[in-house]
Scaffold this motif. Structure first.
Motif, PDB file in Angstrom:
ATOM      1  N   PHE A 805       5.749  -1.624   9.389  1.00 47.82           N
ATOM      2  CA  PHE A 805       5.944  -1.433   7.949  1.00 47.82           C
ATOM      3  C   PHE A 805       6.050  -2.811   7.307  1.00 47.82           C
ATOM      4  CE2 PHE A 805       8.637  -0.905   4.171  1.00 47.82           C
ATOM      5  CZ  PHE A 805       7.960   0.117   3.520  1.00 47.82           C
ATOM      6  N   TRP A 806       5.141  -3.099   6.380  1.00 48.87           N
ATOM      7  CA  TRP A 806       5.079  -4.393   5.684  1.00 48.87           C
ATOM      8  C   TRP A 806       4.734  -4.101   4.222  1.00 48.87           C
ATOM      9  CZ3 TRP A 806       6.494  -9.237   5.851  1.00 48.87           C
ATOM     10  CH2 TRP A 806       5.827 -10.207   5.123  1.00 48.87           C
ATOM     11  N   SER A 807       5.740  -4.178   3.344  1.00 52.12           N
ATOM     12  CA  SER A 807       5.541  -3.698   1.981  1.00 52.12           C
ATOM     13  C   SER A 807       6.575  -4.319   1.063  1.00 52.12           C
ATOM     14  CB  SER A 807       5.658  -2.162   1.945  1.00 52.12           C
ATOM     15  OG  SER A 807       5.621  -1.674   0.628  1.00 52.12           O
ATOM     16  N   THR A 808       6.248  -4.339  -0.243  1.00 51.32           N
ATOM     17  CA  THR A 808       7.235  -4.744  -1.250  1.00 51.32           C
ATOM     18  C   THR A 808       8.231  -3.626  -1.522  1.00 51.32           C
ATOM     19  OG1 THR A 808       5.731  -4.030  -3.005  1.00 51.32           O
ATOM     20  CG2 THR A 808       5.638  -6.355  -2.361  1.00 51.32           C
ATOM     21  N   ASP A 809       7.936  -2.406  -1.057  1.00 52.01           N
ATOM     22  CA  ASP A 809       8.873  -1.291  -1.201  1.00 52.01           C
ATOM     23  C   ASP A 809       9.960  -1.379  -0.124  1.00 52.01           C
ATOM     24  OD1 ASP A 809       7.331  -0.290  -3.287  1.00 52.01           O
ATOM     25  OD2 ASP A 809       6.118   0.937  -1.939  1.00 52.01           O
ATOM     26  N   TRP A 825       2.683   4.409   8.832  1.00 48.13           N
ATOM     27  CA  TRP A 825       2.779   2.955   8.962  1.00 48.13           C
ATOM     28  C   TRP A 825       1.476   2.379   9.512  1.00 48.13           C
ATOM     29  CZ3 TRP A 825       8.123   0.941  11.110  1.00 48.13           C
ATOM     30  CH2 TRP A 825       9.150   1.390  10.267  1.00 48.13           C
ATOM     31  N   ASP A 844      -0.631  -8.847   5.599  1.00 51.91           N
ATOM     32  CA  ASP A 844      -1.162  -9.254   4.296  1.00 51.91           C
ATOM     33  C   ASP A 844      -0.161 -10.157   3.586  1.00 51.91           C
ATOM     34  OD1 ASP A 844      -2.357  -9.551   1.869  1.00 51.91           O
ATOM     35  OD2 ASP A 844      -2.179  -7.450   1.253  1.00 51.91           O
ATOM     36  N   LEU A 847       0.889  -9.967  -0.727  1.00 49.85           N
ATOM     37  CA  LEU A 847       1.860  -9.119  -1.412  1.00 49.85           C
ATOM     38  C   LEU A 847       2.745  -9.967  -2.314  1.00 49.85           C
ATOM     39  CD1 LEU A 847       2.998  -6.691   1.433  1.00 49.85           C
ATOM     40  CD2 LEU A 847       1.205  -6.368  -0.266  1.00 49.85           C
ATOM     41  N   SER A 854       9.683  -7.676   8.139  1.00 47.10           N
ATOM     42  CA  SER A 854       8.731  -6.685   8.659  1.00 47.10           C
ATOM     43  C   SER A 854       9.465  -5.786   9.641  1.00 47.10           C
ATOM     44  CB  SER A 854       7.544  -7.367   9.331  1.00 47.10           C
ATOM     45  OG  SER A 854       7.964  -8.126  10.453  1.00 47.10           O
TER      46      SER A 854
END
Length: 955
Positions: A805-809, A825, A844, A847, A854
Motif C-alpha cells: 500500500f503506497w498512497s496519499t490516503d 493493494w 511512484d 505522489l 509504505s
C-alpha cells in the motif's frame, strides 16, 4: 576546516556512476589529458576543451572544478568565437528569480532549444559559481551571453553580451534591479550603460528588458522593447501576454565562458590528505513538504496592516503553535481535510501534522506567542474573548489542552485608543513575560494595577505585573529581552520613553528603565516620513533592527553604532527577525534585491557592496552581517505581504509565515503552503573519513577499496581522487581505475546528500597485490566432518511477491491483521521502493505529497515440527514488523504510537540500505498459516532511498 562548497544534491546524485566503466588510458606512461569526454578526464571548463581540441564539436562534456567537487556533464557551445561557452539556462517566460534556479544539470542539457525547452531550466547559483571556479561574475572576460530568438518560428537569432559595472561576486537569477551594466553588444554593435532591468537602445530587438509587471504578464524573461510583439501561443518563440502582446519575451539561452585550465586550479593532493569541507550554516532554501496549512481571513485584513494568515509562532513540547488571522486548517488549496480553527493552531514540530486535540477559541487575531514554563503558552493579539471568557489582548493557555491557565491572572487595560488593549509582541526572560503593543496599564488579581504604557512585564507564574514602565508614547511592534538580562529592546511607532527621545527604537534597562544612546539610521525622513521600525533582535554581539523604507541594519551591542546596512529595492519593509545563532533571518514584503552597504532609499546610490535577490525573506551571517545568498526560497504570496513571522524551532527548522500560498520544495516541485513554510536546518556535518583504504596495482589497472563511512544523515557516495582531483564518484566501497604511471597516488573521501565532504584518506601509491598463500598440505588422515546443521526452510524467500500500500490516503484500520483483505493493494516482487540498485518493484514518487510510509503484507506457512521462525528485514529508514497483527520488531523508530506521518529517527544512505538488515527469532508460532505485515518509514519525504525486502525462514 570549514568552507563553502558547491555540490547540490541533484548534481551529486547524477554523478554516482560506476568507476569501472572508464576506459583504460591508451598511453599508460602518462595520465590522460582533460578532454571532457569521460568523468575521469573531465576538463575544468568548456574553454579548456576548446584549447585542447579546437575542432571539438558542440555537445555534452564532463566539467569539474575544485569548487564543484566532482564532475558533471554540461552542454558546451564549441563553435561560437572559438567555442568554450557553457550553457547555464534556457527558457522563454516565467524564469525563476531565486538563486535555487529551476533545474538540474541534466535538465538544462537535455533539451537546449525548441518548444520542449521553453519552460525555463536554470542551474542553481551554487553550480554556476562552481563552474566559474569561485571567481567573480563581474570579472568574466566575456561577460554574460544571451542567445535570443528574433522571430516566432525560431529561425532567426540574436547574440547579446554584457558585463557588469557594479559589484557582482556570485551568480544571481534576479535581473530586474539596479545592477549597473558596463559594456554590451547586440550582434556586435557595442554600447554601454543602463541596468540589468533595462539596457540597450531603441524599443525593438536592440534592448534587453527584464522589468516584470502587468505589461509583461508578470512573467520574468529576457524581453525586447515595447515594439516587439509576441503571443501566448505555446509554439511561438516570442511570448507575450494576451494584454497587447508587447514587450515580447523570446526564447533565450544563457551562456558563460569561464577561461579555466586544470593546471591552474588543481594542486597536488596534500601528503596528509584533503581536509573536511562543509556547507554554510543556514537553513535550506527549498521548503520542506507541506502536510497541513491554514487558510481564510478572519478579522482583517482591512483593519490593520499585517493582518495576514500567519503572524507568529512559538514552540512547547513537540508542538509548534501558529497564530494569525486564519479561519481554517486544511491539507491542500482545495480544502482537503478542512476543519474550522481560527487564529491559533498547533502542529507537530517534526512532521508538520495538525494536532487536532488543541482547539482553543478566539474572537480575533493572535499577533504574538511565547512559551512559558510548565507547558504553557502566552498569546497576545487583538482579541477580547478566549474560550468564551473575557481576555483582552493577553491570555495564557495550557499548551496540551488549550484550556486557560487560571493561575495566571495578569491582564492589560487601555485607557486610550478607544479603550481596547492589544498586544503585538511577547518575550520571556528571567522569570518575566514581557508584553508590548497598545495599552496603558497592567493588572492582576494579586498584583494590583500598574501604569505601564505600551510595554509591561508580568511574573510568568502568577501574572502579577511589575512596576517596570518604559512609558513609550506609541505602539510597540517588537520587543526583545536580552539573554544577558540587562536590556529590553523595543521597536515601533513611538518617539519617546518617559518623555525622553526614543526615536522608533529603544534599548531600555531592565532595572531602572534608563535608555542607552542609540543613533538609529533611517533611510528616508524627507517630507515628514517617520521611519518607523517593526522588528528587533539581539544576536550575539549585534542588535538587528528592521523597518520602514526597506531597511535592515545591525548595530554593535555595546556602542549601538551601525555595523551593517541593507536596503531592499524596489521595496518592502522588514517586519520580522529570527535567528538560530549562526544565521539571522529577516522577513519583509520585499520581492526584489537586497543591497548590502546601502543606507538610503529610494536612491541607493552606487556605494553599495553587494546585491542579492530576496523574496519575502533573507538570511545574514550573525557574526559578520554578510548576506547569505544561498537562502533564497521561491514563493507565491497571496497579496504581497511576504513573511510577517519567523521562528527557528529546537530542531533547527525555520518556520516563516505570512500570506504565503505556494512554495518550491526539493526537486523544483511547486506545492501549496497555506500561510506558512518550513525550511530544514542545513546539514553542516561531514561524514567520517573512510578507513581501511587500499590501492592495489594489476596489469590492467588499479583496484581501490575501503571501509564504509558514517554520517548523521547518511553517506550518499564516495569521491575517488587521483593525483590532484576527483576522477570517479561511486556508491560502493570499491572502484577500478585504468592503469597509471608508477608513483601515482590515490585517496578517497565520503560525501553526503548536502555535499559535505569528509577528510580524505592519506594519499597512497598503488601496491602490487601480494602473492597468494600456497595451499596447505593435505592431512593424511582427516577427521570425518560432523553432521551438517540442517538448512533453514525459506518460508518467504528473497524476491518474493508482496502486497503493498503506497498512497496519499490513510491506510485502513486493521491492515496488519490476518483477516484484512489486501486484494486491492499493489503486488510486486521485492525489493520494493526506490533509490537502491536492486529495486524490483518501483514505487511512484510523483505522489503529492510523497508519503512517508509504505505498507507491505505476505502470508507464510510454519511447517510441522517447527516452533519458531527467523525474520531478516531491510531497515531503510525505519521499520515495524507484525505477525498476525502483533508487533514483534521495531528499528530506527521511537516507542509509542506510529502513524503514517511518523518519521524514522535517522536516514539510511542508499549505498548502505541493502546491507542494513535487522534480524529476529520469533518463538512459539503454531504450525500452519500466518500473516506478516511491515510498515517502512522514511526519515524525510524527499528521501534518496526507501526500500523494503524481508525473508522468513524456519529450521
Amino acid at each position: 576546516m570549514t568552507m563553502k562548497i558547491h555540490i547540490p544534491l541533484g548534481l551529486l546524485a547524477a554523478s554516482l556512476l560506476v568507476a569501472s566503466a572508464f576506459p583504460a588510458a591508451a598511453d599508460e606512461t602518462a595520465l590522460p589529458a582533460p578532454d571532457g569526454l569521460t568523468e575521469a578526464t573531465a576538463a575544468a571548463s568548456c574553454w579548456e576543451v576548446a584549447q585542447l581540441d579546437p575542432d571539438a564539436p558542440s555537445g555534452d562534456y564532463w566539467i569539474a572544478t575544485p569548487e564543484l567537487g566532482s564532475a558533471e556533464q554540461f552542454y558546451c557551445d564549441q563553435e561560437t568565437d572559438g567555442g568554450g561557452w557553457v550553457l547555464v539556462a534556457h527558457g522563454r517566460e516565467r524564469w525563476s528569480e531565486s538563486i535555487l534556479g529551476s533545474g538540474t544539470p541534466a535538465q538544462v542539457r537535455e533539451n537546449i532549444t525548441g518548444p520542449a525547452a521553453f519552460s525555463p531550466r536554470q542551474l542553481s547559483g551554487e553550480i554556476i559559481d562552481g563552474l566559474v571556479g569561485g571567481g567573480r561574475i563581474d570579472e568574466l572576460a566575456d561577460g554574460v551571453r544571451l542567445v535570443r530568438a528574433t522571430n516566432a518560428q525560431g529561425t532567426a537569432w540574436q547574440d547579446v553580451r554584457f558585463r557588469f559595472a557594479s559589484p557582482r561576486d556570485g551568480w544571481t537569477w534576479h535581473f530586474d534591479n539596479a545592477q549597473r551594466i558596463g559594456s554590451y553588444s547586440f550582434d556586435g554593435a557595442a554600447g554601454s550603460g543602463g541596468s540589468t532591468s533595462n539596457f540597450g537602445s531603441g524599443d525593438g530587438t536592440g534592448r534587453v528588458r527584464t522589468i516584470t509587471g502587468s505589461a509583461e504578464g508578470w512573467a520574468m524573461g529576457f524581453g525586447y522593447g515595447r515594439n516587439v510583439t509576441g503571443s501566448p501561443d505555446g509554439a511561438s518563440y516570442l511570448w507575450a501576454s494576451a494584454n497587447g502582446g508587447r514587450y515580447a519575451r523570446p526564447f533565450t539561452q544563457v551562456f558563460l565562458r569561464p577561461q579555466i585550465l586544470s593546471e591552474n586550479v588543481y594542486d597536488a593532493l596534500p601528503a596528509g590528505g584533503t581536509e573536511a569541507e562543509t556547507g554554510v550554516s543556514v537553513t535550506e532554501g527549498f521548503a520542506l513538504p507541506q502536510s497541513w496549512g491554514v487558510a481564510g481571513l478572519g478579522a482583517g485584513p482591512s483593519t490593520r496592516e499585517g493582518s495576514n494568515e500567519v503572524s507568529t509562532f512559538t514552540e512547547s513540547g513537540d508542538a509548534v503553535f501558529v497564530g494569525g488571522n486564519f479561519t481554517t486548517v486544511q491539507r491542500s488549496a482545495g480544502g482537503q481535510g478542512a476543519a474550522d480553527q481560527s487564529y491559533l493552531a498547533a502542529f507537530h514540530r517534526d512532521s508538520g501534522e495538525w494536532i487536532s486535540s488543541f482547539r482553543p477559541t478566539f474572537d480575533n487575531q493572535v499577533k504574538a506567542l511565547a512559551a512559558l514554563p510548565g507547558g504553557r503558552i502566552a498569546a497576545g493579539g487583538f482579541f477580547s474573548e478566549v474560550n468564551g471568557e473575557p481576555h483582552e489582548g493577553l491570555v495564557v493557555l495550557d499548551a496540551a489542552t488549550g484550556e486557560i491557565d487560571a493561575a495566571f491572572t495578569g491582564r492589560l487595560i487601555n485607557y486610550l485608543s478607544g479603550g481596547v488593549a492589544s498586544v503585538r509582541t511577547l518575550d520571556v526572560q528571567d522569570g518575566w513575560l514581557y508584553a508590548a503593543g497598545s495599552f496603558t496599564h497592567a493588572a492582576s488579581d494579586g498584583g494590583g494595577q500598574a501604569y505601564t504604557r505600551s510595554a509591561a512585564r508580568f511574573d510568568v507564574t502568577t501574572g502579577d505585573p511589575d512596576a517596570w514602565n518604559p512609558e513609550l508614547n506609541g505602539t510597540v511592534m517588537s520587543i526583545d529581552a536580552s539573554a544577558r538580562g540587562d536590556r529590553v529592546y523595543a521597536a515601533g511607532f513611538f518617539s519617546q520613553s518617559q518623555g525622553r527621545p526614543a526615536d522608533k527604537a529603544a534599548a531600555i534597562s531592565t532595572t531602572d528603565e534608563s535608555l542607552a544612546a542609540w543613533p538609529v539610521v533611517f533611510s528616508n525622513r524627507a517630507g515628514g516620513r517617520t521611519g518607523y521600525q517593526q522588528a528587533v533582535l539581539e544576536v550575539g554581539d549585534r542588535v538587528w533592527l528592521g523597518g520602514s523604507e526597506h531597511s535592515l541594519m545591525s548595530y554593535d551591542r555595546d556602542t549601538l553604532d551601525m555595523l551593517s546596512a541593507n536596503i531592499t529595492l524596489p521595496g518592502g519593509d522588514f517586519q520580522a527577525i529570527a535567528s538560530d545563532g549562526q544565521a539571522v533571518y529577516a522577513g519583509c514584503h520585499c520581492f526584489g534585491m537586497s543591497y548590502s552597504g546601502a543606507t538610503a532609499w529610494p536612491s541607493i546610490g552606487t556605494a553599495w557592496t553587494d546585491a542579492e535577490a530576496i523574496y519575502a525573506s533573507g538570511a545574514w551571517s550573525a557574526a559578520t552581517g554578510e548576506r547569505l545568498a544561498s537562502f533564497n526560497g521561491s514563493f507565491n504570496a497571496r497579496a504581497g505581504a511576504g513573511a510577517w513571522a519567523l521562528f527557528v524551532d529546537s530542531a533547527g527548522t525555520l518556520w516563516q509565515g505570512g500570506d504565503l500560498r505556494y512554495s518550491v520544495r526539493d526537486g523544483y516541485v511547486n506545492q501549496w503552503s497555506g500561510g506558512f513554510v518550513r525550511h530544514r536546518a542545513s546539514d553542516v556535518t561531514a561524514p567520517s573519513t573512510p578507513e581501511g583504504f587500499q590501492a592495489r596495482a594489476a596489469s590492467d589497472g588499479v583496484s581501490l577499496s575501503w571501509d564504509a563511512s558514517t554520517d548523521d544523515r547518511g553517506v550518499s557516495g564516495y569521491q575517488v581522487l587521483r593525483t590532484d582531483r576527483v576522477v570517479a564518484t561511486v556508491e560502493d566501497t570499491h572502484a577500478d581505475l585504468p592503469a597509471a604511471p608508477a608513483g601515482t597516488v590515490y585517496a578517497v573521501r565520503a560525501v553526503d546528500d548536502a555535499g559535505n565532504r569528509s577528510a580524505s584518506t592519506v594519499p597512497v601509491a598503488a601496491e602490487a597485490a601480494p602473492d597468494p598463500e600456497p595451499d596447505p598440505e593435505p592431512d593424511p588422515a582427516p577427521e570425518p566432518d560432523p553432521d551438517p546443521d540442517p538448512e533453514p526452510s525459506a518460508l518467504i524467500a528473497a524476491g518474493a511477491t508482496w502486497a503493498t500500500f503506497w498512497s496519499t490516503d490513510e491506510v485502513a484500520e486493521g491492515w496488519a491483521g490476518t483477516e484484512f483483505d489486501d486484494s486491492a493493494w499493489l503486488t510486486g516482487a521485492a525489493p520494493i521502493g526506490w533509490g537502491t540498485g536492486d529495486i524490483a518493484t518501483l514505487l511512484d514518487r510523483a505522489l503529492d505529497p510523497s508519503p512517508i510510509t509504505s505498507y507491505h503484507r505476505a502470508a507464510f506457512e510454519v511447517p510441522d515440527g517447527s516452533s519458531s521462525v527467523h525474520l531478516a528485514v531491510r531497515s531503510d529508514d525505519g521499520v515495524v514488523v507484525y505477525i498476525d497483527g502483533t508487533e514483534v520488531l521495531r528499528d530506527n523508530l521511537d516507542a509509542g504510537t506510529v502513524t503514517a506521518g511518523t518519521r524514522a529517527n535517522q536516514n539510511v544512505g542508499s549505498s548502505s540500505a541493502p546491507g542494513n538488515i535487522v534480524e529476529l527469532d520469533v518463538p512459539d508460532l503454531a504450525a500452519g498459516g500466518h500473516t506478516v505485515a511491515v510498515e517502512v518509514h522514511s526519515n524525510y519525504r524527499s528521501a534518496v532511498s526507501h526500500s523494503f525486502e524481508m525473508t522468513v525462514s524456519a529450521p
